[in-house]
Design a protein around this motif. Structure first.
Motif, PDB file in Angstrom:
ATOM      1  N   GLU A  33       0.828  -1.207   0.000  1.00 42.07           N
ATOM      2  CA  GLU A  33       0.000   0.000   0.000  1.00 42.07           C
ATOM      3  C   GLU A  33       0.866   1.263   0.000  1.00 42.07           C
ATOM      4  O   GLU A  33       0.550   2.258  -0.670  1.00 42.07           O
ATOM      5  CB  GLU A  33      -0.924  -0.014   1.217  1.00 42.07           C
ATOM      6  CG  GLU A  33      -1.997  -1.092   1.161  1.00 42.07           C
ATOM      7  CD  GLU A  33      -2.732  -1.252   2.478  1.00 42.07           C
ATOM      8  OE1 GLU A  33      -2.427  -0.488   3.430  1.00 42.07           O
ATOM      9  OE2 GLU A  33      -3.603  -2.149   2.580  1.00 42.07           O
ATOM     10  N   ILE A  34       1.973   1.222   0.746  1.00 42.43           N
ATOM     11  CA  ILE A  34       2.873   2.380   0.786  1.00 42.43           C
ATOM     12  C   ILE A  34       3.539   2.569  -0.577  1.00 42.43           C
ATOM     13  O   ILE A  34       3.694   3.700  -1.062  1.00 42.43           O
ATOM     14  CB  ILE A  34       3.936   2.204   1.891  1.00 42.43           C
ATOM     15  CG1 ILE A  34       3.266   2.210   3.272  1.00 42.43           C
ATOM     16  CG2 ILE A  34       4.984   3.316   1.822  1.00 42.43           C
ATOM     17  CD1 ILE A  34       4.196   1.808   4.399  1.00 42.43           C
ATOM     18  N   VAL A  35       3.931   1.458  -1.208  1.00 40.26           N
ATOM     19  CA  VAL A  35       4.534   1.541  -2.539  1.00 40.26           C
ATOM     20  C   VAL A  35       3.601   2.263  -3.504  1.00 40.26           C
ATOM     21  O   VAL A  35       4.015   3.158  -4.252  1.00 40.26           O
ATOM     22  CB  VAL A  35       4.876   0.127  -3.064  1.00 40.26           C
ATOM     23  CG1 VAL A  35       5.213   0.166  -4.559  1.00 40.26           C
ATOM     24  CG2 VAL A  35       6.045  -0.466  -2.280  1.00 40.26           C
ATOM     25  N   ALA A  36       2.332   1.887  -3.465  1.00 42.94           N
ATOM     26  CA  ALA A  36       1.361   2.523  -4.366  1.00 42.94           C
ATOM     27  C   ALA A  36       1.128   3.985  -3.993  1.00 42.94           C
ATOM     28  O   ALA A  36       1.111   4.864  -4.867  1.00 42.94           O
ATOM     29  CB  ALA A  36       0.052   1.742  -4.340  1.00 42.94           C
ATOM     30  N   ALA A  37       0.961   4.259  -2.699  1.00 42.70           N
ATOM     31  CA  ALA A  37       0.635   5.618  -2.262  1.00 42.70           C
ATOM     32  C   ALA A  37       1.794   6.591  -2.471  1.00 42.70           C
ATOM     33  O   ALA A  37       1.587   7.767  -2.769  1.00 42.70           O
ATOM     34  CB  ALA A  37       0.226   5.605  -0.789  1.00 42.70           C
ATOM     35  N   GLU A  38       3.026   6.101  -2.316  1.00 44.91           N
ATOM     36  CA  GLU A  38       4.206   6.964  -2.413  1.00 44.91           C
ATOM     37  C   GLU A  38       4.873   6.902  -3.785  1.00 44.91           C
ATOM     38  O   GLU A  38       5.911   7.536  -3.996  1.00 44.91           O
ATOM     39  CB  GLU A  38       5.230   6.557  -1.334  1.00 44.91           C
ATOM     40  CG  GLU A  38       4.794   6.845   0.093  1.00 44.91           C
ATOM     41  CD  GLU A  38       5.099   8.280   0.489  1.00 44.91           C
ATOM     42  OE1 GLU A  38       5.619   9.040  -0.359  1.00 44.91           O
ATOM     43  OE2 GLU A  38       4.823   8.639   1.647  1.00 44.91           O
ATOM     44  N   ILE A  70       3.755  -6.313  -3.820  1.00 44.74           N
ATOM     45  CA  ILE A  70       4.659  -5.169  -3.963  1.00 44.74           C
ATOM     46  C   ILE A  70       4.940  -4.901  -5.436  1.00 44.74           C
ATOM     47  O   ILE A  70       4.940  -3.750  -5.891  1.00 44.74           O
ATOM     48  CB  ILE A  70       5.961  -5.423  -3.178  1.00 44.74           C
ATOM     49  CG1 ILE A  70       5.671  -5.385  -1.671  1.00 44.74           C
ATOM     50  CG2 ILE A  70       7.028  -4.405  -3.543  1.00 44.74           C
ATOM     51  CD1 ILE A  70       6.819  -5.863  -0.803  1.00 44.74           C
ATOM     52  N   ALA A  71       5.173  -5.969  -6.193  1.00 42.17           N
ATOM     53  CA  ALA A  71       5.429  -5.797  -7.626  1.00 42.17           C
ATOM     54  C   ALA A  71       4.202  -5.232  -8.336  1.00 42.17           C
ATOM     55  O   ALA A  71       4.315  -4.349  -9.198  1.00 42.17           O
ATOM     56  CB  ALA A  71       5.844  -7.128  -8.237  1.00 42.17           C
ATOM     57  N   ALA A  72       3.015  -5.725  -7.951  1.00 45.07           N
ATOM     58  CA  ALA A  72       1.779  -5.230  -8.572  1.00 45.07           C
ATOM     59  C   ALA A  72       1.550  -3.759  -8.253  1.00 45.07           C
ATOM     60  O   ALA A  72       0.921  -3.033  -9.032  1.00 45.07           O
ATOM     61  CB  ALA A  72       0.593  -6.068  -8.104  1.00 45.07           C
ATOM     62  N   ALA A  73       2.076  -3.303  -7.123  1.00 49.00           N
ATOM     63  CA  ALA A  73       1.941  -1.887  -6.737  1.00 49.00           C
ATOM     64  C   ALA A  73       2.886  -0.992  -7.524  1.00 49.00           C
ATOM     65  O   ALA A  73       2.794   0.233  -7.422  1.00 49.00           O
ATOM     66  CB  ALA A  73       2.174  -1.731  -5.243  1.00 49.00           C
ATOM     67  N   GLY A  74       3.827  -1.593  -8.250  1.00 51.94           N
ATOM     68  CA  GLY A  74       4.650  -0.803  -9.155  1.00 51.94           C
ATOM     69  C   GLY A  74       6.132  -0.747  -8.854  1.00 51.94           C
ATOM     70  O   GLY A  74       6.847   0.034  -9.494  1.00 51.94           O
ATOM     71  N   ALA A  75       6.639  -1.567  -7.920  1.00 54.12           N
ATOM     72  CA  ALA A  75       8.046  -1.469  -7.532  1.00 54.12           C
ATOM     73  C   ALA A  75       8.866  -2.654  -8.020  1.00 54.12           C
ATOM     74  O   ALA A  75       8.389  -3.786  -8.080  1.00 54.12           O
ATOM     75  CB  ALA A  75       8.176  -1.360  -6.016  1.00 54.12           C
ATOM     76  N   THR A  76      10.112  -2.382  -8.337  1.00 57.71           N
ATOM     77  CA  THR A  76      11.136  -3.409  -8.521  1.00 57.71           C
ATOM     78  C   THR A  76      11.698  -3.744  -7.146  1.00 57.71           C
ATOM     79  O   THR A  76      11.756  -2.875  -6.264  1.00 57.71           O
ATOM     80  CB  THR A  76      12.259  -2.878  -9.432  1.00 57.71           C
ATOM     81  OG1 THR A  76      11.706  -2.577 -10.718  1.00 57.71           O
ATOM     82  CG2 THR A  76      13.376  -3.890  -9.578  1.00 57.71           C
ATOM     83  N   LEU A  77      12.115  -5.018  -6.943  1.00 58.35           N
ATOM     84  CA  LEU A  77      12.620  -5.422  -5.628  1.00 58.35           C
ATOM     85  C   LEU A  77      14.081  -5.833  -5.715  1.00 58.35           C
ATOM     86  O   LEU A  77      14.489  -6.524  -6.656  1.00 58.35           O
ATOM     87  CB  LEU A  77      11.815  -6.603  -5.073  1.00 58.35           C
ATOM     88  CG  LEU A  77      10.375  -6.304  -4.674  1.00 58.35           C
ATOM     89  CD1 LEU A  77       9.419  -6.993  -5.635  1.00 58.35           C
ATOM     90  CD2 LEU A  77      10.102  -6.774  -3.247  1.00 58.35           C
ATOM     91  N   VAL A  78      14.868  -5.400  -4.722  1.00 51.65           N
ATOM     92  CA  VAL A  78      16.243  -5.847  -4.556  1.00 51.65           C
ATOM     93  C   VAL A  78      16.335  -6.455  -3.159  1.00 51.65           C
ATOM     94  O   VAL A  78      16.139  -5.753  -2.159  1.00 51.65           O
ATOM     95  CB  VAL A  78      17.247  -4.686  -4.707  1.00 51.65           C
ATOM     96  CG1 VAL A  78      18.674  -5.203  -4.496  1.00 51.65           C
ATOM     97  CG2 VAL A  78      17.111  -4.022  -6.078  1.00 51.65           C
ATOM     98  N   VAL A  79      16.607  -7.754  -3.104  1.00 52.95           N
ATOM     99  CA  VAL A  79      16.528  -8.502  -1.843  1.00 52.95           C
ATOM    100  C   VAL A  79      17.894  -9.104  -1.522  1.00 52.95           C
ATOM    101  O   VAL A  79      18.514  -9.755  -2.371  1.00 52.95           O
ATOM    102  CB  VAL A  79      15.469  -9.622  -1.941  1.00 52.95           C
ATOM    103  CG1 VAL A  79      15.445 -10.450  -0.661  1.00 52.95           C
ATOM    104  CG2 VAL A  79      14.091  -9.020  -2.215  1.00 52.95           C
ATOM    105  N   THR A  80      18.355  -8.910  -0.288  1.00 51.01           N
ATOM    106  CA  THR A  80      19.634  -9.440   0.186  1.00 51.01           C
ATOM    107  C   THR A  80      19.386 -10.424   1.327  1.00 51.01           C
ATOM    108  O   THR A  80      18.477 -10.221   2.136  1.00 51.01           O
ATOM    109  CB  THR A  80      20.521  -8.285   0.693  1.00 51.01           C
ATOM    110  OG1 THR A  80      20.599  -7.277  -0.305  1.00 51.01           O
ATOM    111  CG2 THR A  80      21.915  -8.770   1.019  1.00 51.01           C
ATOM    112  N   SER A  81      20.192 -11.473   1.413  1.00 50.58           N
ATOM    113  CA  SER A  81      20.005 -12.465   2.471  1.00 50.58           C
ATOM    114  C   SER A  81      20.641 -12.007   3.779  1.00 50.58           C
ATOM    115  O   SER A  81      21.637 -11.278   3.791  1.00 50.58           O
ATOM    116  CB  SER A  81      20.607 -13.816   2.052  1.00 50.58           C
ATOM    117  OG  SER A  81      21.956 -13.667   1.651  1.00 50.58           O
ATOM    118  N   GLY A  82      20.041 -12.450   4.904  1.00 47.10           N
ATOM    119  CA  GLY A  82      20.546 -12.126   6.236  1.00 47.10           C
ATOM    120  C   GLY A  82      21.038 -13.355   6.958  1.00 47.10           C
ATOM    121  O   GLY A  82      21.080 -14.464   6.396  1.00 47.10           O
ATOM    122  N   ASN A  83      21.391 -13.207   8.232  1.00 41.46           N
ATOM    123  CA  ASN A  83      21.951 -14.343   8.967  1.00 41.46           C
ATOM    124  C   ASN A  83      20.927 -15.420   9.270  1.00 41.46           C
ATOM    125  O   ASN A  83      21.291 -16.567   9.548  1.00 41.46           O
ATOM    126  CB  ASN A  83      22.612 -13.867  10.268  1.00 41.46           C
ATOM    127  CG  ASN A  83      21.682 -13.143  11.199  1.00 41.46           C
ATOM    128  OD1 ASN A  83      21.118 -12.109  10.838  1.00 41.46           O
ATOM    129  ND2 ASN A  83      21.504 -13.643  12.419  1.00 41.46           N
TER     130      ASN A  83
END
Length: 400
Positions: A33-38, A70-83
């Protein structure tokens, strides 16, 4: 270019044994929702996507649904792995996923291979540093003598700066680390194994923005180095936190503005204290009825079946402990036992953790002590409770 910085989803985590996937699904929906609104262009997720290296099928489903929203809201995603993540599992199918706008950065080999995205001012390089375990990462990074997180992260950033020097573009780094100046909440798993786990903020100099993961509260280390925190609280120590994400704007010259965007509360946390009857009847606790509840009981005698009774009013009660009023005074152990017999000390212990031992229980204590020291046993007077067994119920916390 507008970026949303988030981290530490911990999909599949439980809260004192209570399943959180429904809450996590709602939290990821709020991000969409934030992705779409912003009008967000890129969502950067800085590690700990899952809570365990082998996530459950349900956790993977929530992850898949969240990414799709998130993708449907219009954003590309960059995801990094954690511990908490398995880099191999999280990074599976990364080349194929990139074609759909999901860029996974989970390998050391890919540290200096940025995701290149463009806006009206030109290209932006997004670098992802997965969680680096020093003992396994130092050889692959070519710093065999490095000891601790500082050494391996310095080597990782050296690779990034070398690549960036050739490209001469704006840059964003995503990393999962404990940076000096950050404040832990208590719900993070330590990332130190035989060495110092913290690194200096200057480690990430030379890039326009560093999106950090690992610490669970949103916080600013420097203007361009920040933690987004987790989207949900994962301990009662976080009940005063306001969960948030950072909205990062890049202009032609680099970092233009960073704004905090508070997240809607999915379910509150409440710590309540009082006698069980008070907690069940006092109107002052009405606001906690739909919260996750941690209850401290102050009854003189430990109540029976306390969790079941609490859940009659607080259906999301997850943790209860008993704190008998007279045991709260601070007296050192040696003072409490000085001049007392073994049987008196044992009886006092039972009183502290439960209530006063009965006559039959006191007789059994005397009988056990005689057996230990080898004295001849004597007959125990029949009290009507002859031979009755007793249970010691320690004041351990009950959790769902």
């Amino acid at each position: 270019m507008r970026i949303l910085h988030t981290s530490d989803w911990h999909l599949g985590r439980t809260f004192h044994g209570v399943e959180l996937l429904a809450d996590q699904r709602r939290a990821l929906g709020h991000l969409a929702e934030i992705v779409a609104a912003e009008s967000v262009d890129v969502v950067v997720v800085a590690g700990d996507i899952y809570d365990r290296s082998v996530p459950s099928a349900d956790a993977v489903t929530v992850y898949d649904e969240g990414l799709a929203a998130i993708a449907a809201a219009g954003a590309t995603l960059v995801v990094t792995s954690g511990n908490h993540d398995s880099p191999t599992r999280l990074g599976a199918g990364s080349a194929f996923a990139a074609a759909g706008g999901l860029h996974l950065r989970t390998t050391i080999a890919g540290i200096d291979r940025p995701v290149m995205l463009a806006d009206e001012y030109g290209e932006v390089a997004f670098y992802g540093i997965p969680y680096l375990e020093p003992e396994t990462a130092r050889r692959e990074l070519g710093v065999a003598d490095a000891r601790g997180h500082q050494g391996v992260l310095d080597a990782a950033m050296a690779r990034i700066r070398a690549d960036l020097a050739e490209r001469q573009v704006r840059s964003v780094v995503s990393a999962h680390a404990f940076v000096v100046g950050g404040e832990a909440t208590g719900s993070e798993r330590s990332i130190s194994v035989g060495g110092v786990e913290t690194v200096g903020a200057e480690t990430f100099s030379g890039v326009d923005y560093t999106a950090l993961g690992h610490l669970h509260s949103p916080q600013q280390v420097t203007e361009a180095v920040r933690y987004s925190g987790s989207p949900l609280p994962y301990s009662f120590g976080e009940r005063s936190h306001h969960k948030a994400v950072w909205i990062v704007d890049l202009d032609a010259d680099g970092l233009a503005e960073v704004r905090r965007h508070d997240l809607p509360e999915v379910r509150g946390l409440s710590a309540v204290s009082g006698t069980l009857d008070d907690l069940l009847t006092d109107a002052a606790y009405a606001d906690a009825e739909e919260h996750y509840v941690e209850a401290t009981l102050t009854d003189a005698v430990r109540p029976l079946d306390a969790m079941r009774r609490l859940r009659e009013r607080f259906p999301y009660a997850v943790h209860v402990r008993w704190e008998r009023p007279e045991t709260t005074e601070r007296t050192d152990y040696s003072s409490r036992v000085r001049g007392r017999t073994d049987s008196e000390i044992i009886a006092s212990f039972i009183t502290d953790v439960r209530d006063d031992p009965s006559r039959a229980e006191r007789a059994l204590i005397e009988q056990a002590l005689r057996a230990v020291v080898g004295e001849p046993e004597v007959a125990i007077a029949d009290s009507g409770e002859q031979g009755a067994l007793f249970e010691l119920e320690l004041p351990a916390a009950e959790s769902a």
